[in-house]
Design a protein around this motif. Structure first.
Motif, mmCIF file in Angstrom:
data_model
loop_
_atom_site.group_PDB
_atom_site.id
_atom_site.type_symbol
_atom_site.label_atom_id
_atom_site.label_comp_id
_atom_site.label_asym_id
_atom_site.label_seq_id
_atom_site.Cartn_x
_atom_site.Cartn_y
_atom_site.Cartn_z
ATOM 1 N N GLY A 1 6.085 12.129 -6.945
ATOM 2 C CA GLY A 1 6.582 12.577 -8.234
ATOM 3 C C GLY A 1 6.223 11.636 -9.381
ATOM 4 N N GLU A 2 5.509 10.555 -9.079
ATOM 5 C CA GLU A 2 5.113 9.585 -10.101
ATOM 6 C C GLU A 2 3.663 9.782 -10.549
ATOM 7 O OE1 GLU A 2 5.930 5.609 -8.644
ATOM 8 O OE2 GLU A 2 7.956 6.185 -8.017
ATOM 9 N N ARG A 3 3.024 10.880 -10.128
ATOM 10 C CA ARG A 3 1.645 11.216 -10.475
ATOM 11 C C ARG A 3 0.606 10.298 -9.828
ATOM 12 N NH1 ARG A 3 0.264 15.231 -12.829
ATOM 13 N NH2 ARG A 3 -1.535 14.355 -13.891
ATOM 14 N N LEU A 4 1.011 9.608 -8.774
ATOM 15 C CA LEU A 4 0.076 8.719 -8.079
ATOM 16 C C LEU A 4 -0.992 9.520 -7.337
ATOM 17 C CD1 LEU A 4 2.548 6.014 -6.727
ATOM 18 C CD2 LEU A 4 1.382 6.130 -8.942
ATOM 19 N N ALA B 1 -2.224 10.981 0.533
ATOM 20 C CA ALA B 1 -0.842 10.658 0.901
ATOM 21 C C ALA B 1 -0.250 9.721 -0.137
ATOM 22 C CB ALA B 1 -0.797 9.993 2.275
ATOM 23 N N VAL B 2 1.011 9.947 -0.449
ATOM 24 C CA VAL B 2 1.765 9.053 -1.317
ATOM 25 C C VAL B 2 3.100 8.786 -0.626
ATOM 26 C CG1 VAL B 2 2.895 8.781 -3.564
ATOM 27 C CG2 VAL B 2 0.665 9.914 -3.421
ATOM 28 N N LEU C 1 0.857 -1.180 0.000
ATOM 29 C CA LEU C 1 0.000 0.000 0.000
ATOM 30 C C LEU C 1 0.897 1.236 0.000
ATOM 31 C CD1 LEU C 1 -3.202 0.366 2.050
ATOM 32 C CD2 LEU C 1 -1.619 2.265 1.852
ATOM 33 N N ILE C 2 0.708 2.118 -0.980
ATOM 34 C CA ILE C 2 1.604 3.267 -1.120
ATOM 35 C C ILE C 2 0.891 4.608 -1.197
ATOM 36 C CG2 ILE C 2 3.488 1.942 -2.160
ATOM 37 C CD1 ILE C 2 2.489 3.032 -4.910
ATOM 38 N N ALA C 3 -0.453 4.618 -1.174
ATOM 39 C CA ALA C 3 -1.157 5.890 -1.321
ATOM 40 C C ALA C 3 -2.564 5.793 -0.739
ATOM 41 C CB ALA C 3 -1.216 6.275 -2.802
#
Length: 142
Positions: free
Chosen positions: A84-87, A77-78, A58-60
């Motif tokens: 910077g990866e547009r997530l 949250a990312v 889980l990253i975002a």
């Protein structure tokens, strides 16, 4: 990134991500915020996982809501190593899509004063200051 609804077993990972991203405050219990959200429009609490599988890290996160007048988005949250990866933009697009499906005409967000990096992120997504000043009043102490 796969975007899916939050699950209860995500709780500790989500809280850790929020802490890493500086979203928690001593006066807000993030676990209580999660429990409250799960009682109201839980389908608008989104998480992003790194990959296409449910078990990937889980990253975002993004927590949205609609009160019949305005939509709100919180806890975007990312993970720092994925910023910077547009997530965040992907999560916001999904939150906007879900809110629009509900007939939501406008989304509001709150940004802490001086958080210029986050202000820039939202400006890039088309958000503009609306001249409103945010006030709050705690009804239940965490």
């Amino acid at each position: 990134m796969l975007i899916r609804p939050f699950r209860e077993e995500d709780t500790e990972t989500v809280v850790a991500l929020w802490e890493t991203c500086g979203l928690t405050r001593p006066w807000n219990d993030p676990r209580r915020d999660i429990a409250r959200k799960l009682r109201v429009q839980r389908e608008l609490f989104l998480v992003g996982v790194d990959g296409a599988g449910d078990q990937d890290p889980l990253i975002a996160t993004a927590m949205a809501g609609y009160d019949g007048h305005r939509g709100w988005v919180y806890y975007v949250a990312v993970a720092p190593d994925h910023q910077g990866e547009r997530l965040g933009a992907q999560l916001m697009a999904e939150a906007e899509r879900l809110l629009l499906e509900l007939g939501c005409p406008k989304i509001n967000i709150q940004i802490r004063s001086g958080n210029d990096r986050v202000i820039g992120f939202y400006e890039h997504l088309g958000f503009t200051p609306d001249g409103a000043l945010g006030f709050g009043k705690r009804l239940i102490a965490d």
